[in-house]
Design a protein around this motif. Structure first.
Motif, PDB file in Angstrom:
ATOM      1  N   TYR A  99       0.873  -1.294   0.029  1.00  0.00           N
ATOM      2  CA  TYR A  99      -0.087   0.057   0.068  1.00  0.00           C
ATOM      3  C   TYR A  99       0.749   1.185   0.052  1.00  0.00           C
ATOM      4  N   ARG A 100       0.351   2.265  -0.755  1.00  0.00           N
ATOM      5  CA  ARG A 100       0.945   3.698  -0.420  1.00  0.00           C
ATOM      6  C   ARG A 100      -0.037   4.691  -0.164  1.00  0.00           C
ATOM      7  N   ILE A 101       0.350   5.729   0.695  1.00  0.00           N
ATOM      8  CA  ILE A 101      -0.535   6.740   1.068  1.00  0.00           C
ATOM      9  C   ILE A 101      -1.042   7.407  -0.294  1.00  0.00           C
ATOM     10  N   LEU A 102      -2.193   7.855  -0.339  1.00  0.00           N
ATOM     11  CA  LEU A 102      -2.661   8.846  -1.482  1.00  0.00           C
ATOM     12  C   LEU A 102      -1.718   9.997  -1.483  1.00  0.00           C
ATOM     13  N   SER A 103      -1.652  10.620  -2.745  1.00  0.00           N
ATOM     14  CA  SER A 103      -1.159  12.035  -2.737  1.00  0.00           C
ATOM     15  C   SER A 103      -2.061  13.084  -2.287  1.00  0.00           C
ATOM     16  N   GLU A 104      -1.519  14.061  -2.210  1.00  0.00           N
ATOM     17  CA  GLU A 104      -2.616  15.377  -1.871  1.00  0.00           C
ATOM     18  C   GLU A 104      -3.363  15.552  -2.893  1.00  0.00           C
ATOM     19  N   ASP A 105      -3.092  15.428  -4.241  1.00  0.00           N
ATOM     20  CA  ASP A 105      -4.054  15.540  -5.578  1.00  0.00           C
ATOM     21  C   ASP A 105      -4.989  14.633  -5.406  1.00  0.00           C
ATOM     22  N   GLU A 106      -4.659  13.114  -4.971  1.00  0.00           N
ATOM     23  CA  GLU A 106      -5.585  12.147  -5.054  1.00  0.00           C
ATOM     24  C   GLU A 106      -6.610  12.453  -4.187  1.00  0.00           C
ATOM     25  N   ILE A 107      -6.129  12.961  -2.874  1.00  0.00           N
ATOM     26  CA  ILE A 107      -6.931  13.333  -2.104  1.00  0.00           C
ATOM     27  C   ILE A 107      -7.836  14.373  -2.298  1.00  0.00           C
ATOM     28  N   GLU A 108      -7.402  15.479  -2.909  1.00  0.00           N
ATOM     29  CA  GLU A 108      -7.965  16.558  -3.159  1.00  0.00           C
ATOM     30  C   GLU A 108      -9.385  16.234  -4.224  1.00  0.00           C
ATOM     31  N   ALA A 109      -8.964  15.319  -5.141  1.00  0.00           N
ATOM     32  CA  ALA A 109     -10.184  14.732  -5.922  1.00  0.00           C
ATOM     33  C   ALA A 109     -11.207  14.193  -5.035  1.00  0.00           C
ATOM     34  N   ARG A 110     -11.130  14.085  -3.842  1.00  0.00           N
ATOM     35  CA  ARG A 110     -12.365  13.686  -3.098  1.00  0.00           C
ATOM     36  C   ARG A 110     -12.967  14.556  -2.370  1.00  0.00           C
TER      37      ARG A 110
END
Ligand code: ADP
Ligand code: MG
Length: 349
Positions: free
Chosen positions: A279-290
């Protein structure tokens, strides 16, 4: 819970108001109600009375607080030696459940604020930590999880015979181990990885919060002051230099909110990311998308970096590891070592 209700004398709850307690001033306000400093006309002393909001959910949880505290006070700490607040009385008043406690002093957050959030001297960090740990050992023996350990819920105890003392208060979120009901518990900065990720929890979650508190007492600011749960996790990963173990990530309910599965689902596969984790932690951009996960602006702006850096060179001390006196250096090393054992991602450890 029948085991616990044994400890609650229901006759006391039905006792008619006899104007025993006279309100002097308000001490604090929380989610469960208000706490008033009162004069106890029967014992001629001050007490702190927590007046619970008169709604069924709060009442039920307050009955739990009364039950668990009776159990702790009477069965596990009859001589008041283990730094847990004493409950003196409880009763119904105008449909409000009221709980009378021994009168204590300021909470540790207020103490840190008075100290301009610069942290306490190591000797106080050591004394307070030992005392809180003493309370946690008793709670573990009793199988009780506090679920809301934080500086606001640790109070200076002027009555403790040593020069400085503290007591753990607020069992309003507490529960029995193995009989956990709620999944959304603990205050965000002090929330353990297993609660964040949605994994069955034990008394180990209090040990995590305790580690956060010990660090905060020394640094003066919260260790993981995340503006969102994602932000808290990112700070953990950065400061501790690791991430929750794959076993936990694989089984936890909320892993997908924060992590992306990058390894193979097939056992034995070598397709893993650089850390050896699947597993890897989501990036800020990926989180922003939510939308729902977008972090709000935080209260604290705190230099980021590894745990040992934070302890050795926290901003207020203006010292670097190199020019620290030898005794302070040894103290800091010991503190980092102690903290590493407490803010441990793996609850089994
Ligand atoms: P809540 O569950 O609403 O957070 P607490 O039991 O934590 O309620 O009490 C709220 C605040 O009231 C505490 O943070 C503390 O400042 C004050 N308080 C609670 N109990 C006492 C006490 N025994 N003596 C002095 N102050 C208290
Ligand atoms: Mg509280």
């Amino acid at each position: 819970n029948s085991d616990l209700i044994l400890y609650v004398n229901l006759e006391l709850i039905n006792r008619k108001s006899n104007r025993r307690y006279v309100v002097q001033e308000m001490l604090g306000q929380g989610t469960f109600g208000q706490v008033a400093k009162c004069w106890d006309t029967e014992t001629s002393s001050y007490v702190a009375v927590k007046v619970i909001k008169n709604q069924p959910a709060f009442y039920q949880q307050a009955i739990m607080e009364v039950s668990l505290l009776s159990l702790l006070n009477e069965k596990f700490d009859p001589d008041d030696q283990h730094h847990i607040v004493r409950m003196l009385d409880f009763f119904l008043y105008q449909n409000h459940l009221c709980i009378a406690f021994e009168m204590l002093g300021h909470n540790l957050y207020e103490l840190l604020k008075r100290n301009s959030l610069r942290g306490l001297q190591m000797k106080y960090v050591r004394t307070f930590s030992r005392q809180i740990l003493d309370a946690l050992i008793v709670m573990k023996d009793a199988g009780i999880i506090h679920c809301d350990l934080k500086p606001e819920n640790i109070l200076i105890a002027p009555t403790v015979k040593t020069a400085a003392g503290v007591k753990v208060i607020d069992f309003g979120s507490a529960c029995m181990e193995g009989k956990t009901i709620y999944s959304y518990i603990q205050s965000r900065y002090y929330r353990s990885p297993e609660v964040l990720l949605g994994y069955p929890y034990t008394t180990a979650i209090d040990m995590w919060s305790f580690g956060c508190i010990v660090a905060e007492l020394f640094i003066g600011l919260p260790l993981f002051p995340g503006a969102s749960e994602y932000d808290v996790l990112c700070r953990m990963i950065e400061i501790l230099g690791g991430q929750p173990p794959d076993d936990l990530l694989r089984e936890a309910k909320n892993t997908g909110r924060f992590f992306k599965h990058v390894g193979s689902i097939y056992p034995g596969s070598e397709a893993r990311n650089g850390t050896g984790s699947a597993y890897r932690i989501l990036s800020e951009d990926e989180i922003e998308a939510r939308e729902s996960m977008r972090p709000k602006v935080g209260r604290w702006y705190f230099p980021r970096g590894r745990l040992d850096r934070l302890i050795f060179t926290y901003p207020w001390k203006n010292l670097s590891e190199e020019n620290l006196p030898e005794t302070e250096k040894a103290d800091c090393l010991a503190l980092v070592d102690f903290l590493r054992g407490l803010v441990e991602f793996d609850p089994n450890k």
